[in-house]
Scaffold this motif. Structure first.
Motif, mmCIF file in Angstrom:
data_model
loop_
_atom_site.group_PDB
_atom_site.id
_atom_site.type_symbol
_atom_site.label_atom_id
_atom_site.label_comp_id
_atom_site.label_asym_id
_atom_site.label_seq_id
_atom_site.Cartn_x
_atom_site.Cartn_y
_atom_site.Cartn_z
ATOM 1 N N PRO A 1 0.838 -1.203 0.000
ATOM 2 C CA PRO A 1 0.000 0.000 0.000
ATOM 3 C C PRO A 1 0.875 1.257 0.000
ATOM 4 O O PRO A 1 2.021 1.232 0.464
ATOM 5 N N THR A 2 0.327 2.340 -0.502
ATOM 6 C CA THR A 2 1.059 3.610 -0.521
ATOM 7 C C THR A 2 0.338 4.704 0.255
ATOM 8 O O THR A 2 0.911 5.769 0.487
ATOM 9 N N ASP A 3 -0.910 4.442 0.674
ATOM 10 C CA ASP A 3 -1.659 5.481 1.384
ATOM 11 C C ASP A 3 -1.214 5.551 2.844
ATOM 12 O O ASP A 3 -0.831 4.546 3.469
ATOM 13 N N ALA A 4 -1.276 6.740 3.392
ATOM 14 C CA ALA A 4 -0.774 7.007 4.738
ATOM 15 C C ALA A 4 -1.480 6.169 5.798
ATOM 16 O O ALA A 4 -0.856 5.723 6.768
ATOM 17 N N ALA A 5 -2.780 5.938 5.628
ATOM 18 C CA ALA A 5 -3.547 5.207 6.632
ATOM 19 C C ALA A 5 -3.053 3.771 6.772
ATOM 20 O O ALA A 5 -2.903 3.255 7.882
ATOM 21 N N ARG A 6 -2.802 3.110 5.644
ATOM 22 C CA ARG A 6 -2.345 1.721 5.692
ATOM 23 C C ARG A 6 -0.908 1.633 6.216
ATOM 24 O O ARG A 6 -0.560 0.697 6.932
ATOM 25 N N ILE A 7 -0.081 2.591 5.855
ATOM 26 C CA ILE A 7 1.291 2.591 6.367
ATOM 27 C C ILE A 7 1.287 2.831 7.871
ATOM 28 O O ILE A 7 2.059 2.213 8.619
ATOM 29 N N GLU A 8 0.398 3.685 8.348
ATOM 30 C CA GLU A 8 0.261 3.912 9.786
ATOM 31 C C GLU A 8 -0.216 2.639 10.480
ATOM 32 O O GLU A 8 0.240 2.320 11.588
ATOM 33 N N TYR A 9 -1.097 1.894 9.824
ATOM 34 C CA TYR A 9 -1.536 0.626 10.394
ATOM 35 C C TYR A 9 -0.369 -0.362 10.414
ATOM 36 O O TYR A 9 -0.223 -1.136 11.363
ATOM 37 N N GLY A 10 0.464 -0.327 9.385
ATOM 38 C CA GLY A 10 1.653 -1.180 9.369
ATOM 39 C C GLY A 10 2.572 -0.862 10.539
ATOM 40 O O GLY A 10 3.153 -1.766 11.146
ATOM 41 N N LYS A 11 2.670 0.418 10.886
ATOM 42 C CA LYS A 11 3.455 0.820 12.053
ATOM 43 C C LYS A 11 2.855 0.228 13.318
ATOM 44 O O LYS A 11 3.577 -0.294 14.185
ATOM 45 N N HIS A 12 1.544 0.286 13.421
ATOM 46 C CA HIS A 12 0.855 -0.269 14.588
ATOM 47 C C HIS A 12 1.140 -1.759 14.729
ATOM 48 O O HIS A 12 1.449 -2.246 15.825
ATOM 49 N N ARG A 13 1.052 -2.483 13.629
ATOM 50 C CA ARG A 13 1.307 -3.930 13.673
ATOM 51 C C ARG A 13 2.775 -4.216 14.012
ATOM 52 O O ARG A 13 3.091 -5.157 14.747
ATOM 53 N N ALA A 14 3.684 -3.392 13.492
ATOM 54 C CA ALA A 14 5.107 -3.572 13.801
ATOM 55 C C ALA A 14 5.377 -3.326 15.276
ATOM 56 O O ALA A 14 6.240 -3.989 15.877
ATOM 57 N N GLU A 15 4.645 -2.398 15.872
ATOM 58 C CA GLU A 15 4.837 -2.103 17.291
ATOM 59 C C GLU A 15 4.456 -3.286 18.170
ATOM 60 O O GLU A 15 5.079 -3.527 19.212
#
Length: 299
Positions: A48-62
């Motif tokens: 994904p390239t949209d900010a919302a999905r990348i932010e969710y990826g950050k959440h999952r990485a955390e």
């Protein structure tokens, strides 16, 4: 008498020779397991390239990645240190000096996270693969997309350094299965819709190392570290959680302290899991309350 000593010497020498030969055979078998090359079909994963999905990826990485790779994802030296068996450093995931992010393609990340192999197709000792192999395409894509945006950190790690003893034990099967030998290796993975549901709670449990430490049935299990002797607690209604409320469960994960005032073990990554959203914790709670009531695992 001299003949007796002579025969004793011959027998002892023969036994020592047999032991050395057996050790060499087991070493070669273990070395072959650790160097076997695997090849799996490409996932053709789209990031994904949209900010919302990348932010969710950050959440999952955390909740999923930081526990082993550090808060900045630059890797941890001596992440696994077992004396005579050797050491393992967790990888620097960033694009800094020494980081795999410098040259890892999307498929390289998929191979590591979903299949448990490195760029050369050889096994990596990453127990989390037993969980991360269940990540659906959307979540896996979001995590990889986020990792690719993480600021580069210069940190050289040393990978896997197994001793000859560890390789011999691996050849004998004493150290258990490698992740690549047991995961499903699906190329496309789906999951239930996110929400406060038993089904989504099961998905979160399956993708967040719970079964790696608490056992396949979640009623407790031996440490995934073969050199450690601790046993994890029972998460089914047959254990202490059977007497907790949802609020107490959520508070325990967020604070690291149980309703009885017991501090959670440092082996429990609650400091990562406290990053779960409330709805995710509620879904996990629903699932844990839905599974069969089982006795505590005791070996």
């Amino acid at each position: 008498m001299r003949k007796i000593f002579k025969w004793i010497g011959i027998v002892l020498g023969s036994l020592i020779g047999l032991i050395l030969v057996a050790g060499l055979v087991l070493y070669l078998m273990g070395n072959a397991r650790l160097n076997k090359v695997y090849d799996f079909p490409p996932s053709n994963l789209t990031l994904p390239t949209d900010a919302a999905r990348i932010e969710y990826g950050k959440h999952r990485a955390e909740t999923l990645c930081q526990g082993c790779h550090g808060e900045d994802l630059s890797g941890v030296n001596n992440w696994f240190s077992a004396g005579p068996l050797g050491t393992i450093d967790s990888a620097n995931l960033t694009a800094g000096e020494g980081g795999v992010g410098r040259d890892f393609t999307t498929e390289d990340f998929v191979r590591a996270i979903r299949h448990g192999i490195n760029q050369d197709g050889k096994p990596i000792f990453m127990p989390a693969v037993l969980a991360t192999s269940h990540l659906n395409d959307e979540d896996l894509g979001a995590i990889i997309a986020y990792v690719k945006t993480v600021p580069p950190v210069d940190h050289k790690t040393n990978g896997q350094n197994f001793t000859p003893l560890a390789k011999a034990l691996a050849g004998a099967g004493v150290l258990g299965d490698l992740p690549v030998e047991v995961v499903s290796h699906e190329t496309q993975v789906t999951a239930p819709e996110p929400g406060v549901s038993v089904e989504y709670g099961e998905y979160l449990v399956n993708t967040n190392d719970c079964r790696v430490c608490h056992g396949p049935e979640l009623n407790g299990g031996a440490s995934p570290d073969p050199t450690a002797k601790w046993i994890s607690p029972n998460l089914t209604p047959g254990g202490e959680l059977g007497f907790w409320t949802e609020e107490q469960f959520m508070n325990t994960i967020k604070t690291g302290v149980t309703p009885s005032g017991h501090q959670l073990s440092e082996n429990m990554p609650w400091q990562d899991y406290r990053n779960f959203y409330d709805d995710e914790l509620k879904a996990i709670w629903l699932y844990l309350q839905s599974i069969p009531k089982l006795p505590q695992y005791t070996e």
